[in-house]
Design a protein around this motif. Structure first.
Motif, PDB file in Angstrom:
ATOM      1  N   VAL A 182      49.367  48.644  84.300  1.00 17.42           N
ATOM      2  CA  VAL A 182      49.073  47.876  85.512  1.00 17.42           C
ATOM      3  C   VAL A 182      47.637  47.362  85.482  1.00 17.42           C
ATOM      4  O   VAL A 182      47.367  46.186  85.794  1.00 17.42           O
ATOM      5  N   LEU A 183      46.708  48.225  85.091  1.00 18.27           N
ATOM      6  CA  LEU A 183      45.299  47.828  85.037  1.00 18.27           C
ATOM      7  C   LEU A 183      45.070  46.709  84.027  1.00 18.27           C
ATOM      8  O   LEU A 183      44.342  45.750  84.296  1.00 18.27           O
ATOM      9  N   VAL A 184      45.713  46.830  82.864  1.00 18.90           N
ATOM     10  CA  VAL A 184      45.568  45.796  81.824  1.00 18.90           C
ATOM     11  C   VAL A 184      46.167  44.471  82.302  1.00 18.90           C
ATOM     12  O   VAL A 184      45.568  43.398  82.117  1.00 18.90           O
ATOM     13  N   LEU A 185      47.333  44.537  82.930  1.00 18.30           N
ATOM     14  CA  LEU A 185      47.961  43.316  83.426  1.00 18.30           C
ATOM     15  C   LEU A 185      47.112  42.647  84.507  1.00 18.30           C
ATOM     16  O   LEU A 185      46.968  41.423  84.530  1.00 18.30           O
ATOM     17  N   LEU A 186      46.529  43.450  85.390  1.00 19.13           N
ATOM     18  CA  LEU A 186      45.679  42.888  86.437  1.00 19.13           C
ATOM     19  C   LEU A 186      44.409  42.279  85.849  1.00 19.13           C
ATOM     20  O   LEU A 186      43.966  41.196  86.272  1.00 19.13           O
ATOM     21  N   GLU A 209      44.875  35.229  81.713  1.00 18.97           N
ATOM     22  CA  GLU A 209      44.988  34.920  80.292  1.00 18.97           C
ATOM     23  C   GLU A 209      46.414  35.116  79.784  1.00 18.97           C
ATOM     24  O   GLU A 209      46.940  34.283  79.030  1.00 18.97           O
ATOM     25  N   LEU A 210      47.050  36.215  80.203  1.00 17.49           N
ATOM     26  CA  LEU A 210      48.418  36.484  79.759  1.00 17.49           C
ATOM     27  C   LEU A 210      49.399  35.461  80.331  1.00 17.49           C
ATOM     28  O   LEU A 210      50.363  35.071  79.662  1.00 17.49           O
ATOM     29  N   LYS A 211      49.144  35.032  81.539  1.00 16.66           N
ATOM     30  CA  LYS A 211      49.999  34.025  82.170  1.00 16.66           C
ATOM     31  C   LYS A 211      49.903  32.703  81.410  1.00 16.66           C
ATOM     32  O   LYS A 211      50.913  32.032  81.146  1.00 16.66           O
ATOM     33  N   LEU A 212      48.695  32.319  81.039  1.00 17.61           N
ATOM     34  CA  LEU A 212      48.509  31.105  80.245  1.00 17.61           C
ATOM     35  C   LEU A 212      49.167  31.228  78.877  1.00 17.61           C
ATOM     36  O   LEU A 212      49.795  30.294  78.382  1.00 17.61           O
ATOM     37  N   LEU A 213      49.020  32.411  78.269  1.00 24.14           N
ATOM     38  CA  LEU A 213      49.600  32.641  76.945  1.00 24.14           C
ATOM     39  C   LEU A 213      51.115  32.504  76.973  1.00 24.14           C
ATOM     40  O   LEU A 213      51.724  31.987  76.030  1.00 24.14           O
ATOM     41  N   ASP A 218      48.841  27.145  73.041  1.00 22.83           N
ATOM     42  CA  ASP A 218      47.870  26.187  72.482  1.00 22.83           C
ATOM     43  C   ASP A 218      46.787  25.858  73.504  1.00 22.83           C
ATOM     44  O   ASP A 218      45.595  25.784  73.157  1.00 22.83           O
ATOM     45  N   TYR A 219      47.203  25.643  74.742  1.00 19.52           N
ATOM     46  CA  TYR A 219      46.212  25.350  75.789  1.00 19.52           C
ATOM     47  C   TYR A 219      45.306  26.555  76.022  1.00 19.52           C
ATOM     48  O   TYR A 219      44.095  26.393  76.252  1.00 19.52           O
ATOM     49  N   THR A 220      45.878  27.756  75.963  1.00 22.23           N
ATOM     50  CA  THR A 220      45.082  28.976  76.114  1.00 22.23           C
ATOM     51  C   THR A 220      44.004  29.047  75.036  1.00 22.23           C
ATOM     52  O   THR A 220      42.851  29.436  75.302  1.00 22.23           O
ATOM     53  N   LYS A 221      44.357  28.650  73.830  1.00 21.72           N
ATOM     54  CA  LYS A 221      43.405  28.673  72.713  1.00 21.72           C
ATOM     55  C   LYS A 221      42.296  27.653  72.918  1.00 21.72           C
ATOM     56  O   LYS A 221      41.123  27.928  72.627  1.00 21.72           O
ATOM     57  N   THR A 222      42.645  26.460  73.421  1.00 21.07           N
ATOM     58  CA  THR A 222      41.627  25.432  73.640  1.00 21.07           C
ATOM     59  C   THR A 222      40.631  25.830  74.727  1.00 21.07           C
ATOM     60  O   THR A 222      39.502  25.331  74.747  1.00 21.07           O
ATOM     61  N   LEU A 223      41.050  26.712  75.641  1.00 18.47           N
ATOM     62  CA  LEU A 223      40.137  27.187  76.687  1.00 18.47           C
ATOM     63  C   LEU A 223      39.167  28.247  76.183  1.00 18.47           C
ATOM     64  O   LEU A 223      38.284  28.683  76.927  1.00 18.47           O
ATOM     65  N   GLY A 224      39.331  28.651  74.924  1.00 17.14           N
ATOM     66  CA  GLY A 224      38.408  29.608  74.329  1.00 17.14           C
ATOM     67  C   GLY A 224      38.849  31.055  74.378  1.00 17.14           C
ATOM     68  O   GLY A 224      38.108  31.952  73.966  1.00 17.14           O
ATOM     69  N   PHE A 225      40.066  31.313  74.861  1.00 19.58           N
ATOM     70  CA  PHE A 225      40.561  32.680  74.913  1.00 19.58           C
ATOM     71  C   PHE A 225      41.041  33.120  73.527  1.00 19.58           C
ATOM     72  O   PHE A 225      41.538  32.305  72.740  1.00 19.58           O
ATOM     73  N   ASN A 226      40.895  34.393  73.256  1.00 21.45           N
ATOM     74  CA  ASN A 226      41.329  34.954  71.976  1.00 21.45           C
ATOM     75  C   ASN A 226      42.839  35.204  72.038  1.00 21.45           C
ATOM     76  O   ASN A 226      43.293  36.248  72.504  1.00 21.45           O
TER      77      ASN A 226
END
Length: 369
Positions: A152-156, A161-165, A170-178
């Motif tokens: 729960v803590l990790v999801l919160l 980031e996880l929602k974008l992933l 691809d868009y998540t990557k362009t935003l600079g997220f790992n």
């Protein structure tokens, strides 16, 4: 319920299966939405060799050692699958099938070898194949609760980031997220949930425990947050009801009953959910067909009424047969809506009916253009 309130062991098992169901529901939502439904099946089977190897090394049936071996083996199988997909031309289903078959075959081979050993401690390892919820201890419940809280803590913390992933890597990557870190993170927690559930549900049925609550929740909502919460609730109730049914009926294994209850939630969701449910889809189709039939009949009446200056002039009902035919129910519905008047075998349009028919007729002409 009386048995649950009086039996401490049953209370521990029920709490453990409820927590397990909630964790599987939460994390299974991500597996379903990422179209990795078979990943749970592959991971659960890939964990079997780890259990056997851990026993061969420690020569004990310590749950910690066996689950640690299962976790390592499950992670190895998972990242092997991902490596095969990214570095070869194999599709994901092929890679999943290969790893599942290979690891499960090795696991069964090792279990056969262990069972032929004179060591008496080897008895009972087969419970990881089909699960044995009765072996759950308070320590196991605490472990499951700790993993649930951590999940729960990790999801919160990584929710955005996880929602974008999930929906656009691809868009998540362009935003600079790992992206790789996020992928490894959510996959590792899915593996952990599966490994922890092996003792309760077993290798064979663990995939259903991961996917069924999420599949049921998906039918009720388009919101990721609501889906995760619903999946956790469905999973928890599956654990509670499955344990209660198993305890009240002799000869029923808890794990399979839990899976059956989870599958029942899926069935109910597939039939009765308002947006995607089979029942409501059929109701909408029936209403649409009915509305179309009314529109066609009203359009024919409008075209006939247009040929006369007095739109309220009566016409014989049988004249409709020359155009499309009609039904008594259709005319009754139009009359109930005060769009036409019926007098014996004659019909006439009301002013409201004529105006509505003209509006519908013009809209239809515009859409055809």
């Amino acid at each position: 319920m009386k048995l649950l309130s009086e039996d401490y062991t049953l209370q521990v098992i029920t709490l453990g299966t409820a927590v397990l169901g909630a964790v599987c529901g939460m994390l299974g939502s991500f597996a379903v939405l990422r179209k990795q439904s078979l990943l749970g099946d592959a991971i659960s089977h890939a964990a079997l060799p780890g259990i056997a190897i851990a026993f061969l090394i420690t020569e004990t049936k310590s749950p910690v050692a066996l689950l640690l071996g299962a976790l390592i083996s499950g992670l190895l199988g998972t990242f092997w699958i991902k490596g095969m997909i990214s570095k070869t031309h194999l599709k994901s289903d092929t890679a999943l099938g290969l790893v599942l078959s290979l690891f499960f075959g090795v696991g069964m081979l090792l279990l056969t070898y262990i069972q032929k050993q004179p060591n008496a401690n080897q008895a009972g390892l087969d419970k990881y194949l089909f699960g044995q919820a009765a072996t759950l201890l308070v320590a196991d419940v605490w472990l499951l609760s700790g993993v649930a809280l951590l999940s729960v803590l990790v999801l919160l913390f990584f929710w955005k980031e996880l929602k974008l992933l999930l929906f656009d890597a691809d868009y998540t990557k362009t935003l600079g997220f790992n992206v790789r870190f996020l992928d490894v993170l959510i996959t590792s927690f899915i593996v952990l949930a599966i490994v922890l559930g092996l003792q309760t549900v077993g290798v064979v049925l663990m995939s259903a425990m991961l996917l069924a609550p999420a599949a049921a929740a998906r039918q009720w909502t388009n919101s990721l947050g609501i889906m995760v919460v619903l999946a956790a609730i469905f999973g928890a109730f599956s654990g509670v009801f499955g344990t209660a049914i198993s305890a009240s009926t002799s000869g029923l294994s808890t794990g399979p009953v839990i899976v059956l209850v989870a599958s029942f939630f899926v069935l109910i969701s597939f039939v009765f959910s308002p947006e995607r449910g089979i029942l409501f889809k059929q109701i909408r189709k029936y209403k649409n067909r009915k509305a179309l039939k009314l529109f066609k009949t009203l359009s024919v009446m409008y075209e006939i009424a247009q040929t006369h200056e007095d739109i309220s002039r009566p016409h014989a009902i049988k004249i409709l047969n020359n155009f499309l035919g009609y039904s008594v129910n259709t005319l009754k519905e139009l009359e109930d809506q005060e769009l036409i008047k019926i007098n014996g075998q004659m019909w006439s349009m009301t002013t409201e009916g004529y105006q509505k028919a003209a509006q519908l007729f013009n809209q239809n002409m515009d859409s055809n253009e």
